[in-house]
Design a protein around this motif. Structure first.
Motif, PDB file in Angstrom:
ATOM      1  N   VAL A  74      -5.230   4.860   0.709  1.00 52.12           N
ATOM      2  CA  VAL A  74      -5.028   5.890  -0.310  1.00 52.12           C
ATOM      3  C   VAL A  74      -4.334   5.172  -1.463  1.00 52.12           C
ATOM      4  O   VAL A  74      -3.225   4.651  -1.297  1.00 52.12           O
ATOM      5  CB  VAL A  74      -4.156   7.054   0.223  1.00 52.12           C
ATOM      6  N   ASN A  77       1.041  -0.093  13.465  1.00 46.91           N
ATOM      7  CA  ASN A  77      -0.236  -0.684  13.068  1.00 46.91           C
ATOM      8  C   ASN A  77      -0.125  -2.180  12.808  1.00 46.91           C
ATOM      9  O   ASN A  77       0.913  -2.669  12.356  1.00 46.91           O
ATOM     10  CB  ASN A  77      -0.751   0.009  11.801  1.00 46.91           C
ATOM     11  N   ALA A 121       8.661   7.989  10.180  1.00 48.48           N
ATOM     12  CA  ALA A 121       9.890   7.751   9.406  1.00 48.48           C
ATOM     13  C   ALA A 121       9.747   6.491   8.557  1.00 48.48           C
ATOM     14  O   ALA A 121       9.234   5.468   9.015  1.00 48.48           O
ATOM     15  CB  ALA A 121      11.084   7.605  10.348  1.00 48.48           C
ATOM     16  N   TYR A 164       0.817  -1.219   0.000  1.00 48.65           N
ATOM     17  CA  TYR A 164       0.000   0.000   0.000  1.00 48.65           C
ATOM     18  C   TYR A 164       0.852   1.271   0.000  1.00 48.65           C
ATOM     19  O   TYR A 164       0.346   2.363  -0.221  1.00 48.65           O
ATOM     20  CB  TYR A 164      -0.911   0.030   1.247  1.00 48.65           C
ATOM     21  N   ASP A 177      -2.222  -3.303  10.675  1.00 45.31           N
ATOM     22  CA  ASP A 177      -2.557  -3.107   9.253  1.00 45.31           C
ATOM     23  C   ASP A 177      -3.757  -3.907   8.757  1.00 45.31           C
ATOM     24  O   ASP A 177      -4.658  -3.364   8.146  1.00 45.31           O
ATOM     25  CB  ASP A 177      -1.352  -3.365   8.333  1.00 45.31           C
TER      26      ASP A 177
END
Ligand code: SAM
Ligand code: DTB
Ligand code: SF4
Length: 328
Positions: free
Chosen positions: A240, A168, A115, A74, A170
């Motif tokens: 996104v 996360n 980061a 992603y 995810d």
């Protein structure tokens, strides 16, 4: 006339508000509820723990962008995807502090430094420690998201004044292998355990709209809800879809399915700040309003996430005014 066969959803919801569902079956069942019943339950849980008209605001800054060795499918910052994101060296301390002051002036209470690393090397961490110390001194809550942590690194961040660490899960364990191959689910759980052990607040959520099934969305929420203690912050990101990433052509998730996911997260994680995270720029005001109604009570605030866009401060301010929302 009253229809006596109509179940008393109100009483049932209040009764169950105190026992958050944690099992995968119970969380799957929430996803299957009629929309109005799900929203009512989410609002009931939300109102039992929070002022429903107040929203917390965090601002993100990418302190080190692009060129990441990991293969998260992603992510526009992976060196393996040709997305046009240029690799940049770590930002100077003053640049980070200017961004933090601007965020504070705009009304953000938390400043999150991200980061593009698999994890920080020891000299990288020294620079971040300095940033954390100085941002904390501005009177803001501090958050960092730097990837996998080794033993002792979470303690170093805590000692510098870090309040939250974002890492996360995810997606559901069953879908994870389709998305990332360079780190395991267990690596993520290990980092979360280190963060918790160091006494940091945990910010942990995931992404939906990556082609996972509804059962797998339930699986992600079940994993988050099983963390003990539950994470203080739970970012729910809508993918996104960035050109050049392997997920660029994934069909968009229906907005109402995203709203359902937020509502289920609220019910399963009753005391967490649930953050309506990436993907807001592509969402209508109406979808965002439904997410707040479903129990989201935090956003990323500022016109950029890490590399992609986010609504401008002015648009968010207008939305808050329209909905009668005030800062938390
Ligand atoms: N490199 C560190 C790591 O992966 O843990 C920290 C930064 S990483 C960009 C932080 C999180 O951003 C990821 O875990 C993922 O959930 C989210 N993210 C990255 N790209 C995204 C995208 N295109 N859409 C939605 N969320 C995204
Ligand atoms: C999180 O869950 N979402 C934020 C934050 N934690 C670090 C990041 C979203 C990144 C979206 C893609 C980009 O801007 O690069
Ligand atoms: Fe690297 Fe983090 Fe992006 Fe994965 S999500 S490629 S680890 S920056």
């Amino acid at each position: 006339m009253n229809d006596m066969t109509t179940p008393d959803i109100g009483a049932a919801s209040v009764a169950t508000a105190e026992i958050p569902p944690r099992s995968l079956d119970a969380i799957r069942a929430l996803f299957e509820l009629p929309f109005a019943d799900l929203m009512f339950r989410a609002q009931t849980v939300h109102r039992a723990h929070f002022d429903p008209n107040r929203i917390q605001r965090s601002t993100l800054v990418s302190i080190k962008t692009g060129g990441c060795p990991e293969d998260c499918s992603y992510c526009p910052q992976s060196a393996r995807h040709d997305t046009g994101v240029e690799k940049q060296a770590m930002l100077a301390l003053d640049t980070v502090l200017d961004a933090a002051r601007a965020a504070r002036t705009a009304g953000a209470t938390r400043f999150c430094m991200g980061a593009a690393w698999r994890g920080p090397k020891s000299n990288d961490l020294d620079s971040v420690v300095e940033m954390v110390r100085e941002v904390k001194a501005l009177g803001m809550e501090t958050c960092a998201t730097l990837g996998l942590l080794k033993d002792g690194q979470a303690e170093q961040l805590k000692a510098a004044g870090l309040d939250y660490y974002n890492h996360n899960l995810d997606t559901a364990p069953e879908f994870y292998g389709e998305i990332i191959s360079t780190r395991e689910y267990q690596d993520r759980l290990d980092t979360l355990a280190r963060v918790r052990k160091a006494g940091l607040n945990v910010c942990c959520g995931g992404i939906v709209g990556m082609g996972e099934s509804r059962v797998q969305r339930a699986g992600l929420i079940a994993q988050l809800a099983a963390l003990d203690p539950q994470p203080e912050s739970v970012p729910i990101n809508m993918l996104v879809r960035v050109e050049g990433t392997p997920l660029a052509d994934t069909p968009a998730l229906e907005p109402l399915e995203f709203v359902r996911t937020v509502a289920v997260a609220r019910i399963a994680l009753p005391r967490s700040l649930v953050r309506l995270s990436a993907g807001r720029q592509q969402m209508s005001d109406a979808t965002q309003a439904l997410c707040f109604l479903a129990g989201a009570n935090s956003i990323f605030y500022g016109d950029k996430l890490l590399t992609t866009g986010n609504p401008e401060w002015e648009r968010d301010q207008r939305l808050f005014d329209t909905l009668g929302l005030t800062p938390l």
